[in-house]
Design a protein around this motif. Structure first.
Motif, PDB file in Angstrom:
ATOM      1  N   LEU A 264      39.216 -33.905  17.909  1.00 27.08           N
ATOM      2  CA  LEU A 264      39.349 -32.473  17.686  1.00 27.08           C
ATOM      3  C   LEU A 264      39.440 -31.676  18.977  1.00 27.08           C
ATOM      4  CD1 LEU A 264      36.614 -32.140  14.902  1.00 27.08           C
ATOM      5  CD2 LEU A 264      39.056 -32.617  14.608  1.00 27.08           C
ATOM      6  N   LEU A 265      39.242 -32.321  20.124  1.00 31.75           N
ATOM      7  CA  LEU A 265      39.246 -31.639  21.407  1.00 31.75           C
ATOM      8  C   LEU A 265      40.659 -31.528  21.954  1.00 31.75           C
ATOM      9  CD1 LEU A 265      36.133 -33.363  22.997  1.00 31.75           C
ATOM     10  CD2 LEU A 265      36.257 -31.043  22.098  1.00 31.75           C
ATOM     11  N   PRO A 266      40.932 -30.498  22.769  1.00 29.97           N
ATOM     12  CA  PRO A 266      42.271 -30.363  23.374  1.00 29.97           C
ATOM     13  C   PRO A 266      42.604 -31.576  24.229  1.00 29.97           C
ATOM     14  CG  PRO A 266      41.014 -28.339  23.610  1.00 29.97           C
ATOM     15  CD  PRO A 266      40.053 -29.363  23.085  1.00 29.97           C
ATOM     16  N   ALA A 267      43.881 -31.940  24.249  1.00 29.39           N
ATOM     17  CA  ALA A 267      44.302 -33.164  24.938  1.00 29.39           C
ATOM     18  C   ALA A 267      44.530 -32.951  26.421  1.00 29.39           C
ATOM     19  CB  ALA A 267      45.575 -33.713  24.293  1.00 29.39           C
ATOM     20  N   ASN A 268      45.082 -31.813  26.821  1.00 33.43           N
ATOM     21  CA  ASN A 268      45.469 -31.601  28.215  1.00 33.43           C
ATOM     22  C   ASN A 268      44.838 -30.331  28.751  1.00 33.43           C
ATOM     23  OD1 ASN A 268      47.285 -33.873  28.261  1.00 33.43           O
ATOM     24  ND2 ASN A 268      48.723 -32.620  27.067  1.00 33.43           N
ATOM     25  N   GLY A 269      44.782 -30.288  30.087  1.00 32.94           N
ATOM     26  CA  GLY A 269      44.254 -29.108  30.742  1.00 32.94           C
ATOM     27  C   GLY A 269      45.350 -28.125  31.093  1.00 32.94           C
ATOM     28  N   LEU A 270      45.121 -27.314  32.113  1.00 36.35           N
ATOM     29  CA  LEU A 270      46.097 -26.332  32.545  1.00 36.35           C
ATOM     30  C   LEU A 270      47.295 -27.026  33.182  1.00 36.35           C
ATOM     31  CD1 LEU A 270      43.715 -23.683  34.109  1.00 36.35           C
ATOM     32  CD2 LEU A 270      44.883 -23.529  31.923  1.00 36.35           C
ATOM     33  N   PRO A 271      48.465 -26.398  33.185  1.00 33.76           N
ATOM     34  CA  PRO A 271      49.623 -27.002  33.845  1.00 33.76           C
ATOM     35  C   PRO A 271      49.349 -27.272  35.321  1.00 33.76           C
ATOM     36  CG  PRO A 271      50.277 -25.138  32.480  1.00 33.76           C
ATOM     37  CD  PRO A 271      48.785 -25.142  32.516  1.00 33.76           C
ATOM     38  N   GLY A 272      49.727 -28.453  35.760  1.00 27.97           N
ATOM     39  CA  GLY A 272      49.507 -28.820  37.157  1.00 27.97           C
ATOM     40  C   GLY A 272      48.146 -29.399  37.444  1.00 27.97           C
ATOM     41  N   GLY A 273      47.290 -29.534  36.453  1.00 27.54           N
ATOM     42  CA  GLY A 273      45.951 -30.076  36.667  1.00 27.54           C
ATOM     43  C   GLY A 273      45.549 -30.971  35.524  1.00 27.54           C
ATOM     44  N   GLN A 274      44.418 -31.607  35.671  1.00 26.49           N
ATOM     45  CA  GLN A 274      43.907 -32.492  34.639  1.00 26.49           C
ATOM     46  C   GLN A 274      42.428 -32.205  34.449  1.00 26.49           C
ATOM     47  OE1 GLN A 274      45.947 -34.518  32.954  1.00 26.49           O
ATOM     48  NE2 GLN A 274      44.330 -35.102  31.533  1.00 26.49           N
ATOM     49  N   TRP A 275      42.026 -32.080  33.195  1.00 23.58           N
ATOM     50  CA  TRP A 275      40.632 -31.811  32.916  1.00 23.58           C
ATOM     51  C   TRP A 275      39.753 -33.011  33.237  1.00 23.58           C
ATOM     52  CZ3 TRP A 275      41.600 -28.959  27.695  1.00 23.58           C
ATOM     53  CH2 TRP A 275      41.572 -27.579  27.929  1.00 23.58           C
ATOM     54  N   SER A 276      38.509 -32.709  33.587  1.00 21.71           N
ATOM     55  CA  SER A 276      37.525 -33.768  33.764  1.00 21.71           C
ATOM     56  C   SER A 276      37.197 -34.386  32.411  1.00 21.71           C
ATOM     57  CB  SER A 276      36.251 -33.212  34.404  1.00 21.71           C
ATOM     58  OG  SER A 276      36.529 -32.611  35.656  1.00 21.71           O
ATOM     59  N   ASP A 277      36.484 -35.503  32.427  1.00 27.44           N
ATOM     60  CA  ASP A 277      36.155 -36.210  31.200  1.00 27.44           C
ATOM     61  C   ASP A 277      35.480 -35.264  30.212  1.00 27.44           C
ATOM     62  OD1 ASP A 277      35.700 -38.640  29.559  1.00 27.44           O
ATOM     63  OD2 ASP A 277      33.604 -38.160  29.975  1.00 27.44           O
ATOM     64  N   HIS A 278      36.046 -35.182  29.006  1.00 24.15           N
ATOM     65  CA  HIS A 278      35.534 -34.249  28.013  1.00 24.15           C
ATOM     66  C   HIS A 278      34.083 -34.558  27.648  1.00 24.15           C
ATOM     67  CE1 HIS A 278      38.871 -31.737  27.424  1.00 24.15           C
ATOM     68  NE2 HIS A 278      39.595 -32.489  26.612  1.00 24.15           N
ATOM     69  N   ARG A 279      33.761 -35.811  27.478  1.00 19.46           N
ATOM     70  CA  ARG A 279      32.425 -36.155  26.993  1.00 19.46           C
ATOM     71  C   ARG A 279      31.359 -35.731  27.990  1.00 19.46           C
ATOM     72  NH1 ARG A 279      30.391 -41.944  24.410  1.00 19.46           N
ATOM     73  NH2 ARG A 279      28.341 -41.175  23.701  1.00 19.46           N
ATOM     74  N   THR A 280      31.616 -35.923  29.278  1.00 20.27           N
ATOM     75  CA  THR A 280      30.644 -35.511  30.298  1.00 20.27           C
ATOM     76  C   THR A 280      30.434 -34.005  30.271  1.00 20.27           C
ATOM     77  OG1 THR A 280      31.297 -37.366  31.709  1.00 20.27           O
ATOM     78  CG2 THR A 280      30.113 -35.556  32.754  1.00 20.27           C
ATOM     79  N   VAL A 281      31.530 -33.264  30.157  1.00 19.64           N
ATOM     80  CA  VAL A 281      31.435 -31.812  30.180  1.00 19.64           C
ATOM     81  C   VAL A 281      30.760 -31.291  28.906  1.00 19.64           C
ATOM     82  CG1 VAL A 281      32.766 -29.680  30.256  1.00 19.64           C
ATOM     83  CG2 VAL A 281      33.412 -31.599  31.707  1.00 19.64           C
ATOM     84  N   VAL A 282      31.126 -31.849  27.748  1.00 17.15           N
ATOM     85  CA  VAL A 282      30.506 -31.420  26.494  1.00 17.15           C
ATOM     86  C   VAL A 282      29.005 -31.694  26.519  1.00 17.15           C
ATOM     87  CG1 VAL A 282      30.382 -31.889  24.015  1.00 17.15           C
ATOM     88  CG2 VAL A 282      32.606 -31.632  25.122  1.00 17.15           C
ATOM     89  N   ASN A 283      28.604 -32.828  27.045  1.00 13.61           N
ATOM     90  CA  ASN A 283      27.170 -33.110  27.167  1.00 13.61           C
ATOM     91  C   ASN A 283      26.488 -32.119  28.092  1.00 13.61           C
ATOM     92  OD1 ASN A 283      26.968 -35.300  25.396  1.00 13.61           O
ATOM     93  ND2 ASN A 283      27.554 -36.777  26.961  1.00 13.61           N
ATOM     94  N   GLY A 284      27.207 -31.661  29.127  1.00 11.92           N
ATOM     95  CA  GLY A 284      26.642 -30.629  29.993  1.00 11.92           C
ATOM     96  C   GLY A 284      26.445 -29.319  29.261  1.00 11.92           C
TER      97      GLY A 284
END
Length: 312
Positions: free
Chosen positions: A18-38
Motif C-alpha cells: 500500500l506504500l508509494p513505490a518511488n520517491g521524488l524525480p531524480g532521487g530514491q527514497w530510503s527503505d520504507h520499513r525503517t522510516v515507518v518504524n521511525g
C-alpha cells in the motif's frame, strides 16, 4: 530483530503493497520499513523529531516522509484499505453486521492537551513542493487549537466500531461542543468495498452519551433510518414533562445497547497509549491528523493481522 513499537514481519507484509513505490524525480527514497518504524517510534514515545534514534535514518528523512504522507493522504489511504479488507474478510462480520445482525457505531470525543511546542504555527495551509504539491484547508480555521478549561487543547471527535477500532474522526479546537459534530462525523463515514459497489456509509445503530441528545441530531438519525441509542439528559426530560402531552413521547432507549458504548472509550484508551496522541506536539493540524492515522493503522493491524505462533 523487531524492537518494541515496530511493525512485525506479518504487519509489514500487510501494508507494504500500500506504500508509494518511488520517491521524488531524480532521487530514491530510503527503505520504507525503517522510516515507518521511525514514525511509529515517535508516535508511541512522543520524542522530539531530532531525538529519534539513528537506527531509523536521519530524523529529517523520517519527519519529511511523515509530513509528505500526512499531506497527500497516503496514511489515510492505507487505513482505508485496511478497513476495506477487514470488512470483506472478517469471518465474524462484526464490522458489517455487528453482534445482532446490525452494524453499530459508537460516538464520543476526547481532549488532548497541546504542548507549548504545538503553538505558534503561521495561519496558512501547508504546501507541497513541485507538481505533486497542493494545499490543504486547515480544520477549524486555526489548526484545531483552542483554549478550554484544560488550557491549550485539541478535541478529537470520533466514531468507533464494536471492536474498539477508529472508523472516522474530526479534530476541532478544545472548546468546541460535541453535539454539532455528530452529523459531520456520520456524513464523512465511508467504508469502501472490494470490487464494485457503493461504500458502506449508513450504520444501523448509533450509540452516544447525553452530550449528543438534541432534536436536530435525533431528526437526522430518523431521516436516515439509523436507530439511536442516546441517553437523554435530565433537563430535556424535565422540559418534556412540563409541556405535558405537547412534549411528546420520550425517545426509545435500550440500556443493554447503551452498555456497549464503552467500545468507543476503549478505542480512545488504545489511541492514547501513543504519547504523541495523548499530548499534541504537532503545530499543524494536518500533521496531527497524520499522527492520529498512524496510530489508527497500528490499532487495525493489531486487530486484523494474525501473528505466527511461536514453536518451542
Amino acid at each position: 530483530m523487531v524492537r518494541r513499537h515496530e511493525l512485525s514481519d506479518a504487519q509489514w507484509q500487510k501494508i507494504r503493497p500500500l506504500l508509494p513505490a518511488n520517491g521524488l524525480p531524480g532521487g530514491q527514497w530510503s527503505d520504507h520499513r525503517t522510516v515507518v518504524n521511525g514514525v511509529l517510534f515517535r508516535a508511541r514515545t512522543g520524542v522530539p523529531w531530532p531525538d529519534l534514534p539513528e537506527r531509523y535514518s536521519p530524523w529529517q528523512t523520517v519527519y519529511e516522509r511523515h509530513r509528505r504522507w500526512s499531506a497527500d493522504g497516503t496514511w489515510q489511504r492505507i487505513l482505508a484499505e485496511l478497513q476495506i479488507e477487514a470488512d470483506a474478510t472478517d469471518p465474524d462480520g462484526t464490522l458489517a453486521r455487528g453482534l445482532e445482525g446490525e452494524w453499530a457505531v459508537n460516538i464520543d470525543s476526547t481532549s488532548c492537551r497541546a504542548h507549548q511546542h504545538a503553538a505558534g504555527a503561521r495561519h496558512r495551509p501547508p504546501r507541497l513542493p513541485g507538481k505533486r504539491g497542493g494545499t490543504r484547508v486547515e480544520a477549524d480555521g486555526r489548526e484545531a487549537l483552542g483554549r478550554s478549561r484544560g488550557g491549550l487543547t485539541t478535541k478529537i471527535h470520533l466514531l468507533s466500531d464494536d471492536r474498539a477500532r477508529p472508523l472516522n474522526w474530526r479534530t476541532t479546537s478544545g472548546q468546541r461542543g460535541d453535539s454539532p459534530m455528530l452529523i459531520p462525523l456520520l456524513t464523512g463515514l465511508r467504508i469502501g468495498r472490494e470490487g464494485p459497489g457503493r461504500p458502506r456509509c449508513r450504520p444501523d445503530r448509533l450509540r452516544g452519551d447525553k452530550a449528543y441528545s438534541s432534536r436536530d441530531n435525533r431528526a437526522y438519525l430518523r431521516g436516515r433510518g439509523i436507530k439511536a441509542t442516546i441517553a437523554e439528559p435530565e433537563d430535556q426530560r424535565a422540559h418534556r414533562r412540563r409541556r405535558g402531552a405537547a412534549g411528546g413521547r420520550p425517545p426509545a432507549f435500550d440500556r443493554d445497547q447503551y452498555r456497549r458504548r464503552n467500545a468507543v472509550e476503549r478505542c480512545v484508551s488504545k489511541w492514547k497509549q501513543f504519547r504523541a496522541v495523548a499530548t499534541r506536539f504537532d503545530k499543524r493540524d494536518y500533521l496531527f491528523n497524520g499522527t492520529l492515522t498512524v496510530a489508527a493503522i497500528v490499532i487495525w493491524l493489531r486487530d486484523t493481522v494474525q501473528e505466527p505462533s511461536e514453536t518451542t
